[in-house]
Design a protein around this motif. Structure first.
Motif, PDB file in Angstrom:
ATOM      1  N   PRO A  51       1.947   0.611  -5.777  1.00  0.00           N
ATOM      2  CA  PRO A  51       0.646   0.138  -5.299  1.00  0.00           C
ATOM      3  C   PRO A  51      -0.357   1.261  -5.085  1.00  0.00           C
ATOM      4  CG  PRO A  51       2.416  -0.939  -4.103  1.00  0.00           C
ATOM      5  CD  PRO A  51       3.040   0.151  -4.905  1.00  0.00           C
ATOM      6  N   TYR A  52       0.109   2.417  -4.577  1.00  0.00           N
ATOM      7  CA  TYR A  52      -0.790   3.546  -4.381  1.00  0.00           C
ATOM      8  C   TYR A  52      -1.364   4.009  -5.724  1.00  0.00           C
ATOM      9  CZ  TYR A  52       1.183   3.933   0.337  1.00  0.00           C
ATOM     10  OH  TYR A  52       1.581   3.684   1.620  1.00  0.00           O
ATOM     11  N   THR A 123      -5.535  -6.677   2.337  1.00  0.00           N
ATOM     12  CA  THR A 123      -4.517  -6.592   1.282  1.00  0.00           C
ATOM     13  C   THR A 123      -5.075  -6.955  -0.088  1.00  0.00           C
ATOM     14  OG1 THR A 123      -3.830  -8.862   1.795  1.00  0.00           O
ATOM     15  CG2 THR A 123      -2.600  -7.067   2.850  1.00  0.00           C
ATOM     16  N   LYS A 124      -6.391  -6.993  -0.210  1.00  0.00           N
ATOM     17  CA  LYS A 124      -7.020  -7.308  -1.498  1.00  0.00           C
ATOM     18  C   LYS A 124      -8.011  -6.215  -1.848  1.00  0.00           C
ATOM     19  CE  LYS A 124     -10.121 -10.683  -2.170  1.00  0.00           C
ATOM     20  NZ  LYS A 124     -10.677 -12.049  -2.273  1.00  0.00           N
ATOM     21  N   THR A 125      -7.912  -5.695  -3.060  1.00  0.00           N
ATOM     22  CA  THR A 125      -8.804  -4.621  -3.483  1.00  0.00           C
ATOM     23  C   THR A 125     -10.181  -5.171  -3.844  1.00  0.00           C
ATOM     24  OG1 THR A 125      -8.179  -4.809  -5.816  1.00  0.00           O
ATOM     25  CG2 THR A 125      -6.848  -3.349  -4.424  1.00  0.00           C
ATOM     26  N   ASP A 130      -4.047  -8.025  -5.370  1.00  0.00           N
ATOM     27  CA  ASP A 130      -3.208  -7.850  -4.187  1.00  0.00           C
ATOM     28  C   ASP A 130      -2.644  -6.437  -4.184  1.00  0.00           C
ATOM     29  OD1 ASP A 130      -3.604 -10.450  -3.297  1.00  0.00           O
ATOM     30  OD2 ASP A 130      -1.908 -11.229  -4.437  1.00  0.00           O
ATOM     31  N   ASN A 131      -2.991  -5.679  -3.138  1.00  0.00           N
ATOM     32  CA  ASN A 131      -2.578  -4.279  -3.087  1.00  0.00           C
ATOM     33  C   ASN A 131      -2.739  -3.785  -1.658  1.00  0.00           C
ATOM     34  OD1 ASN A 131      -2.833  -1.231  -3.299  1.00  0.00           O
ATOM     35  ND2 ASN A 131      -2.433  -1.728  -5.442  1.00  0.00           N
ATOM     36  N   LYS A 132      -1.778  -2.975  -1.198  1.00  0.00           N
ATOM     37  CA  LYS A 132      -1.810  -2.510   0.180  1.00  0.00           C
ATOM     38  C   LYS A 132      -2.985  -1.576   0.474  1.00  0.00           C
ATOM     39  CE  LYS A 132       2.313  -0.769  -0.028  1.00  0.00           C
ATOM     40  NZ  LYS A 132       3.564  -0.107   0.421  1.00  0.00           N
ATOM     41  N   GLY A 134      -6.021  -2.346  -0.100  1.00  0.00           N
ATOM     42  CA  GLY A 134      -7.098  -3.195   0.382  1.00  0.00           C
ATOM     43  C   GLY A 134      -8.451  -2.700  -0.109  1.00  0.00           C
ATOM     44  N   HIS A 156      -8.168   1.302   5.403  1.00  0.00           N
ATOM     45  CA  HIS A 156      -6.797   1.689   5.721  1.00  0.00           C
ATOM     46  C   HIS A 156      -6.628   3.206   5.762  1.00  0.00           C
ATOM     47  CE1 HIS A 156      -4.958  -2.174   5.885  1.00  0.00           C
ATOM     48  NE2 HIS A 156      -5.206  -2.485   4.619  1.00  0.00           N
ATOM     49  N   MET A 158      -3.848   5.358   4.604  1.00  0.00           N
ATOM     50  CA  MET A 158      -2.646   5.249   3.796  1.00  0.00           C
ATOM     51  C   MET A 158      -1.689   6.407   4.110  1.00  0.00           C
ATOM     52  SD  MET A 158      -3.813   2.596   2.426  1.00  0.00           S
ATOM     53  CE  MET A 158      -2.322   2.221   1.519  1.00  0.00           C
TER      54      MET A 158
END
Length: 334
Positions: A51-52, A123-125, A130-132, A134, A156, A158
């Protein structure tokens, strides 16, 4: 003696044969378990890192799509200023309200969105994946045009990669603040707002500094005093009841109920007209047209503009520099 030596030789040969037979069952079981643990751990690490990586790539693509120029030069010949193509951003995501940029940490250069739900972009880019990571988002209670006394923006922190607001806590250092006291917000109406940091520190997520229900001048002055009291260091810009501030909030990744809060006060607001005008836009001029309106539709752009009065329909040709000088607002073509 000879017989003893022969017996010893036979035992040694038997031991060598046993070794050649391979691992004993217990050793083999331990090895297989260790290998499974390693493979599972590697898989977990890969799933955590994906995800990163994908989120970082997505925001790099957005920057390439939307940033018209990021060269800020000095000298007699002025280099192109930082500009954002908001038409492309809005096409990608209609929730776009601004672009936030720091000189340092330079990685903090992102579009700002706003939703009717503050949880949506956790949690949405920006591109709705959907991605942490955000997205960087404005509080749902704020006005899109930064007209509120206090506008909150969240992002966030990270644990890996340094994206989003991960490097915001660089401002925990007074030396870093003194070297980089400003941040900038660009909006679709062509305005560039410059903010100077006046408070930076760790606060509880339930602290009074997160209160947006402030209505009177006296309450706002008390609020500003509270903000300055939470800062890690004393800052130079003054704030009062007439100030407009932006509050940038992120997690600390130390305690769940703690946040790092960086706050800046608006010190300059200016129009950046280059590249802002499009055919079909309606611009509001400083003075009304005699017998007509102060609003004009853009029919042609270039060194000279063709404008049509929204009041009487009269058309005129005007030099670009005069249009840029006298425009107060741009209403983008829907």
């Amino acid at each position: 003696m000879k017989q003893v030596e022969e017996v010893e030789m036979k035992e040694k040969k038997q031991q060598k044969r046993k070794k050649k037979k391979g691992w004993d069952p217990l050793s083999l079981t331990v090895l297989l378990i260790a290998l499974c643990v390693f493979v599972f751990s590697a898989y977990q690490l890969a799933m955590m890192m994906v995800p990163y990586y994908t989120g970082g790539e997505e925001y790099d693509e957005i920057k390439n799509l939307a940033i018209v120029s990021d060269k800020i030069g000095e000298g007699v010949q002025e280099a192109p200023k930082f500009q954002v193509d908001f038409d492309k951003l809005v096409q990608e995501n209609p929730d776009t309200v601004a672009w936030l940029r720091f000189d340092q940490p330079s990685i903090i250069s992102y579009p700002v969105v706003k939703s009717a739900d503050n949880n949506e972009y956790l949690t949405k880019t920006f591109s709705a994946n959907d991605n942490k990571l955000g997205a960087i988002f404005m509080d749902m209670r704020n006005q899109n045009d930064f007209s509120d006394r206090n506008t909150f923006i969240y992002g966030h922190n990270m644990k890996v990669g340094g994206e989003m607001f991960s490097q915001l806590n660089e401002y925990a250092s007074e030396d870093f603040y003194k070297a980089h006291p400003y941040f900038y917000i660009y909006t679709p109406d062509g305005k560039t707002r410059t903010y100077e940091v006046f408070s930076a520190g760790v606060v509880k997520d339930s602290a009074e500094v997160y209160n947006l229900n402030i209505t009177t001048d006296e309450e706002f002055e008390a609020y500003l005093a509270e903000c300055k009291s939470t800062s890690n260091y004393v800052t130079s810009p003054g704030v009062d009841r007439n100030s407009k501030i932006v509050s940038l909030s992120t997690c600390t990744n130390v305690n769940e109920d703690e946040r790092f809060l960086l706050q800046g006060v608006l010190i300059k607001e200016e129009w950046d007209m280059a590249g802002r005008f499009k055919v079909g836009d309606v611009i509001r001029m400083k003075k009304p047209h005699p017998g007509g309106s102060c609003e004009w539709e853009v029919l042609r752009v270039g060194a000279d503009f063709r404008l049509k009065c929204q009041g009487c329909g009269h058309q005129i040709m005007v030099a670009r520099r005069l249009v840029e000088k006298n425009t107060k607002e741009i209403k983008k073509k829907s």
